[in-house]
Motif scaffolding. Structure first.
Motif, PDB file in Angstrom:
ATOM      1  N   THR A  33       5.590  77.974  33.761  1.00 13.47           N
ATOM      2  CA  THR A  33       5.094  77.748  35.118  1.00 13.47           C
ATOM      3  C   THR A  33       5.255  79.036  35.915  1.00 13.47           C
ATOM      4  O   THR A  33       4.280  79.573  36.438  1.00 13.47           O
ATOM      5  CB  THR A  33       5.839  76.588  35.806  1.00 13.47           C
ATOM      6  OG1 THR A  33       5.651  75.386  35.031  1.00 13.47           O
ATOM      7  CG2 THR A  33       5.308  76.350  37.216  1.00 13.47           C
ATOM      8  N   ILE A  36      -1.830  79.923  38.924  1.00 16.22           N
ATOM      9  CA  ILE A  36      -0.671  79.546  39.731  1.00 16.22           C
ATOM     10  C   ILE A  36      -0.877  79.873  41.206  1.00 16.22           C
ATOM     11  O   ILE A  36      -0.332  79.202  42.091  1.00 16.22           O
ATOM     12  CB  ILE A  36       0.611  80.231  39.182  1.00 16.22           C
ATOM     13  CG1 ILE A  36       1.873  79.556  39.725  1.00 16.22           C
ATOM     14  CG2 ILE A  36       0.608  81.725  39.483  1.00 16.22           C
ATOM     15  CD1 ILE A  36       2.099  78.165  39.210  1.00 16.22           C
ATOM     16  N   ASP A  45       4.275  72.363  34.315  1.00 19.19           N
ATOM     17  CA  ASP A  45       3.267  72.297  33.255  1.00 19.19           C
ATOM     18  C   ASP A  45       3.393  71.070  32.367  1.00 19.19           C
ATOM     19  O   ASP A  45       2.480  70.775  31.591  1.00 19.19           O
ATOM     20  CB  ASP A  45       3.360  73.554  32.360  1.00 19.19           C
ATOM     21  CG  ASP A  45       4.640  73.583  31.538  1.00 19.19           C
ATOM     22  OD1 ASP A  45       4.568  73.580  30.302  1.00 19.19           O
ATOM     23  OD2 ASP A  45       5.727  73.596  32.144  1.00 19.19           O
ATOM     24  N   TYR A  62       0.186  72.475  36.424  1.00 16.77           N
ATOM     25  CA  TYR A  62      -0.293  73.827  36.149  1.00 16.77           C
ATOM     26  C   TYR A  62      -0.589  73.942  34.656  1.00 16.77           C
ATOM     27  O   TYR A  62       0.312  73.916  33.837  1.00 16.77           O
ATOM     28  CB  TYR A  62       0.757  74.862  36.569  1.00 16.77           C
ATOM     29  CG  TYR A  62       0.461  76.269  36.106  1.00 16.77           C
ATOM     30  CD1 TYR A  62      -0.695  76.932  36.524  1.00 16.77           C
ATOM     31  CD2 TYR A  62       1.329  76.942  35.255  1.00 16.77           C
ATOM     32  CE1 TYR A  62      -0.969  78.221  36.097  1.00 16.77           C
ATOM     33  CE2 TYR A  62       1.068  78.231  34.826  1.00 16.77           C
ATOM     34  CZ  TYR A  62      -0.083  78.862  35.248  1.00 16.77           C
ATOM     35  OH  TYR A  62      -0.354  80.139  34.822  1.00 16.77           O
TER      36      TYR A  62
END
Length: 216
Positions: free
Chosen positions: A15, A208, A169, A187
């Protein structure tokens, strides 16, 4: 910056940091260890289990001794150290964090050991941007349990869950976040798996930096 938002909780691996931790290998190594020591039975479905849920199953059996627990966590730590060696930031992560810093509370909740996480964040020059970093030592139970996110809310007692966003994620990030009442942004996540596990992300982003659009 929209004043309705007070903070963002980030997952760390994949992430903010591009980790190469082999989570599947870690899961199987820990599961095999627990089976060999007759803590867990053979035949658990590894398709729906993560390392953290395997550990949670083990802790609920009442068969874990302090020594077995120490050895189990050592297995996890070995995989984490190997996988985080030389870990770099996800594309756009530094730009995002710098943009948000000073306007919102920034926190990290990770199932990794806090020291290992802090080392990786410091090596990438972003540790100082975060107000709170919660590792597994600060949680009663790992994600998908909400403990880490509840710790954040307790720390920032002047805020409410709906004033936070969470970014991660994996389905365990979403489950833990939603159970704490915090809206979750996926994400680059496996949305179909998240849905199967009862997670309904607010959004699914591929860059992101797209987090910025939600807090403007």
């Amino acid at each position: 910056m929209n004043s309705n938002w007070k903070g963002i909780v980030f997952d760390m691996d994949n992430t903010l940091l591009r980790s190469s931790i082999d989570f599947n290998a870690m899961k199987w190594a820990i599961y095999t260890f627990l089976v060999d020591h007759r803590v867990l039975p053979q035949g658990l479905s590894m398709d729906t289990h993560t390392t953290s849920t395997v550990i949670a199953e083990a802790m609920q059996t009442g068969h874990m001794t302090d020594e077995l627990s120490r050895r189990m966590w050592d297995i996890a730590k070995q995989h984490e150290i190997k996988g985080m060696a030389g870990a770099e930031l996800e594309d756009g992560a530094l730009e995002l964090i710098r943009h948000l810093h000073g306007s919102l509370h920034l926190s990290i909740v990770t199932n990794n050991a806090r020291d290992a996480a802090l080392t990786a964040l410091e090596e990438n020059g972003i540790a100082s941007y975060f107000d709170l970093i919660v590792g597994r030592e600060q949680m009663g139970s790992l994600k998908p349990a909400p403990d880490g996110y509840l710790r954040v809310l307790e720390f920032f007692a002047h805020t409410t869950p709906s004033q936070w966003l969470s970014v991660g994620d994996a389905w365990v990030d979403g489950k833990a976040s939603e159970c704490a009442g915090i809206p979750f942004i996926a994400y680059r996540g496996d949305i179909s798996k998240m849905n199967r596990m009862g997670v309904q992300p607010l959004a699914d982003i591929q860059d992101i930096r797209d987090v910025m659009a939600f807090v403007q």
